[in-house]
Design a protein around this motif. Structure first.
Motif, PDB file in Angstrom:
ATOM      1  N   LEU A  58       0.814  -1.216   0.000  1.00 63.04           N
ATOM      2  CA  LEU A  58       0.000   0.000   0.000  1.00 63.04           C
ATOM      3  C   LEU A  58       0.847   1.265   0.000  1.00 63.04           C
ATOM      4  O   LEU A  58       0.474   2.265  -0.628  1.00 63.04           O
ATOM      5  CB  LEU A  58      -0.942   0.015   1.211  1.00 63.04           C
ATOM      6  CG  LEU A  58      -2.131   0.973   1.075  1.00 63.04           C
ATOM      7  CD1 LEU A  58      -3.143   0.441   0.083  1.00 63.04           C
ATOM      8  CD2 LEU A  58      -2.792   1.232   2.418  1.00 63.04           C
ATOM      9  N   CYS A  59       1.988   1.230   0.693  1.00 67.73           N
ATOM     10  CA  CYS A  59       2.742   2.463   0.922  1.00 67.73           C
ATOM     11  C   CYS A  59       4.107   2.510   0.248  1.00 67.73           C
ATOM     12  O   CYS A  59       4.756   3.559   0.263  1.00 67.73           O
ATOM     13  CB  CYS A  59       2.942   2.676   2.424  1.00 67.73           C
ATOM     14  SG  CYS A  59       1.412   2.778   3.360  1.00 67.73           S
ATOM     15  N   GLU A  60       4.553   1.401  -0.287  1.00 68.74           N
ATOM     16  CA  GLU A  60       5.887   1.327  -0.887  1.00 68.74           C
ATOM     17  C   GLU A  60       6.959   1.700   0.143  1.00 68.74           C
ATOM     18  O   GLU A  60       7.936   2.404  -0.164  1.00 68.74           O
ATOM     19  CB  GLU A  60       5.978   2.236  -2.119  1.00 68.74           C
ATOM     20  CG  GLU A  60       6.942   1.759  -3.184  1.00 68.74           C
ATOM     21  CD  GLU A  60       6.895   2.600  -4.458  1.00 68.74           C
ATOM     22  OE1 GLU A  60       7.042   3.834  -4.387  1.00 68.74           O
ATOM     23  OE2 GLU A  60       6.679   2.004  -5.534  1.00 68.74           O
ATOM     24  N   GLU A  61       6.761   1.246   1.368  1.00 64.54           N
ATOM     25  CA  GLU A  61       7.706   1.485   2.452  1.00 64.54           C
ATOM     26  C   GLU A  61       8.194   0.151   2.994  1.00 64.54           C
ATOM     27  O   GLU A  61       7.519  -0.881   2.855  1.00 64.54           O
ATOM     28  CB  GLU A  61       7.059   2.293   3.582  1.00 64.54           C
ATOM     29  CG  GLU A  61       6.567   3.674   3.191  1.00 64.54           C
ATOM     30  CD  GLU A  61       7.690   4.682   2.985  1.00 64.54           C
ATOM     31  OE1 GLU A  61       8.836   4.379   3.384  1.00 64.54           O
ATOM     32  OE2 GLU A  61       7.419   5.774   2.453  1.00 64.54           O
ATOM     33  N   PHE A  79      -1.132   4.583  -1.225  1.00 66.00           N
ATOM     34  CA  PHE A  79      -1.538   4.872  -2.600  1.00 66.00           C
ATOM     35  C   PHE A  79      -1.567   3.650  -3.524  1.00 66.00           C
ATOM     36  O   PHE A  79      -1.884   3.769  -4.692  1.00 66.00           O
ATOM     37  CB  PHE A  79      -0.644   5.967  -3.188  1.00 66.00           C
ATOM     38  CG  PHE A  79       0.818   5.619  -3.332  1.00 66.00           C
ATOM     39  CD1 PHE A  79       1.380   5.485  -4.589  1.00 66.00           C
ATOM     40  CD2 PHE A  79       1.643   5.455  -2.224  1.00 66.00           C
ATOM     41  CE1 PHE A  79       2.735   5.189  -4.748  1.00 66.00           C
ATOM     42  CE2 PHE A  79       2.998   5.170  -2.363  1.00 66.00           C
ATOM     43  CZ  PHE A  79       3.544   5.028  -3.625  1.00 66.00           C
ATOM     44  N   GLU A  80      -1.258   2.470  -3.034  1.00 70.01           N
ATOM     45  CA  GLU A  80      -1.319   1.234  -3.822  1.00 70.01           C
ATOM     46  C   GLU A  80      -0.634   1.375  -5.182  1.00 70.01           C
ATOM     47  O   GLU A  80      -1.297   1.294  -6.233  1.00 70.01           O
ATOM     48  CB  GLU A  80      -2.767   0.778  -4.008  1.00 70.01           C
ATOM     49  CG  GLU A  80      -3.381   0.140  -2.783  1.00 70.01           C
ATOM     50  CD  GLU A  80      -4.610  -0.678  -3.130  1.00 70.01           C
ATOM     51  OE1 GLU A  80      -4.453  -1.822  -3.593  1.00 70.01           O
ATOM     52  OE2 GLU A  80      -5.731  -0.161  -2.934  1.00 70.01           O
ATOM     53  N   PRO A  81       0.664   1.570  -5.212  1.00 67.22           N
ATOM     54  CA  PRO A  81       1.348   1.863  -6.483  1.00 67.22           C
ATOM     55  C   PRO A  81       1.243   0.769  -7.538  1.00 67.22           C
ATOM     56  O   PRO A  81       1.147   1.083  -8.738  1.00 67.22           O
ATOM     57  CB  PRO A  81       2.800   2.085  -6.050  1.00 67.22           C
ATOM     58  CG  PRO A  81       2.925   1.423  -4.715  1.00 67.22           C
ATOM     59  CD  PRO A  81       1.591   1.572  -4.069  1.00 67.22           C
ATOM     60  N   LEU A  82       1.268  -0.486  -7.154  1.00 68.34           N
ATOM     61  CA  LEU A  82       1.223  -1.553  -8.160  1.00 68.34           C
ATOM     62  C   LEU A  82      -0.120  -1.590  -8.881  1.00 68.34           C
ATOM     63  O   LEU A  82      -0.199  -1.989 -10.050  1.00 68.34           O
ATOM     64  CB  LEU A  82       1.502  -2.908  -7.510  1.00 68.34           C
ATOM     65  CG  LEU A  82       2.929  -3.116  -6.982  1.00 68.34           C
ATOM     66  CD1 LEU A  82       3.053  -4.491  -6.335  1.00 68.34           C
ATOM     67  CD2 LEU A  82       3.946  -2.968  -8.110  1.00 68.34           C
ATOM     68  N   HIS A  89      -0.376   9.182  -4.906  1.00 69.84           N
ATOM     69  CA  HIS A  89       0.788   9.398  -4.052  1.00 69.84           C
ATOM     70  C   HIS A  89       0.581  10.676  -3.236  1.00 69.84           C
ATOM     71  O   HIS A  89       0.150  11.701  -3.754  1.00 69.84           O
ATOM     72  CB  HIS A  89       2.062   9.515  -4.882  1.00 69.84           C
ATOM     73  CG  HIS A  89       3.304   9.555  -4.051  1.00 69.84           C
ATOM     74  ND1 HIS A  89       3.907  10.721  -3.664  1.00 69.84           N
ATOM     75  CD2 HIS A  89       4.025   8.551  -3.486  1.00 69.84           C
ATOM     76  CE1 HIS A  89       4.963  10.459  -2.916  1.00 69.84           C
ATOM     77  NE2 HIS A  89       5.057   9.142  -2.794  1.00 69.84           N
ATOM     78  N   GLY A  90       0.851  10.598  -1.955  1.00 70.19           N
ATOM     79  CA  GLY A  90       0.569  11.700  -1.049  1.00 70.19           C
ATOM     80  C   GLY A  90      -0.709  11.517  -0.267  1.00 70.19           C
ATOM     81  O   GLY A  90      -0.957  12.227   0.722  1.00 70.19           O
TER      82      GLY A  90
END
Length: 250
Positions: A58-61, A79-82, A89-90
């Motif tokens: 979810l956060c790419e962290e 932001f669910e990048p995939l 984002h943000g």
């Protein structure tokens, strides 16, 4: 079949990052009167609306949600990048206290609040149940505590929580003593494990079927005796069934 028989699974997930305030708000604006969310705890024991233990999807962290304090989690994007790229984002992560404010803003909305197994194991059921129940104080009459971990739900009920439910991803023994003790107002169950010849109306508790995505399938489940269905695509589904107030999804 009424609008009350539909639940927005992690908000309007089809169009927005799951388990975030924007996903829940847009689901409500599209007509949802029931929302469902997942709860994990942060390092300081605060409830956050989040499905995974890991922050990666979810956060790419890096790391796990309980390795960070609430102050640190507020700095991350959900932001669910995939699935959604960089569009959101943000967008902030969602503490459970923000859901309380949302429910106060929309007094006709109910919430199904799922206690996740990972945080129950990490912190212990008493700690998690207390943290969630304290946070929901003031809107508890509109919140149903649910979990795959029935002992945690039973603990909440024995502590005085009034509205409880159960969740299964397998076909259960309907005579389970814990189920009887909980006396759930609803049982969430994976649509893929329901025997084809089962008469749902004959079961001891109402079934809420997840995950349903089309109007055709929703009608089929209601015809079989489902009490409600849960969907990632709440706005579109309500619109197809002529329940939607406004379709604001992208």
């Amino acid at each position: 079949m009424q609008i009350e028989n539909f639940v927005a699974h992690r908000g309007w997930r089809q169009c927005y990052p799951e388990n975030t305030l924007i996903a829940f708000r847009e689901a409500i604006l599209a007509g949802a009167v029931n929302i469902e969310m997942d709860i994990q705890l942060s390092a300081d024991g605060k409830p956050w609306v989040f499905h995974d233990a890991s922050l990666a999807r979810l956060c790419e962290e890096e790391g796990l949600i309980w390795q960070y304090t609430s102050e640190q989690l507020r700095q991350f994007s959900a932001f669910e990048p995939l699935r959604l790229g960089r569009k959101f984002h943000g967008n902030p992560m969602c503490p459970l206290e923000d859901i309380v404010e949302l429910l106060r803003e929309f007094p006709g909305v109910n919430a199904y609040v799922e206690l996740k197994e990972e945080s129950l194991t990490e912190f212990g059921a008493p700690t998690m149940v207390e943290a969630v129940c304290q946070t929901l104080a003031g809107v508890e009459d509109r919140c149903v505590l649910i979990s795959f971990e029935l002992d945690a739900v039973l603990m909440a009920k024995q502590s005085g929580w009034q509205r409880c439910g159960a969740v299964f991803d397998y076909w259960p023994d309907w005579c389970l003593a814990t189920l009887s003790d909980i006396a759930p107002e609803v049982v969430f169950i994976d649509r893929n494990i329901i025997p084809v010849d089962t008469e749902l109306r004959s079961l001891p508790w109402p079934l809420l079927i997840y995950e349903v995505s089309t109007a055709v399938e929703a009608r089929e489940w209601f015809e079989r005796g489902a009490a409600a269905i849960e969907t990632f695509n709440i706005g579109t589904l309500l619109e197809e069934l002529h329940f939607a107030k406004a379709s604001t999804g992208n």
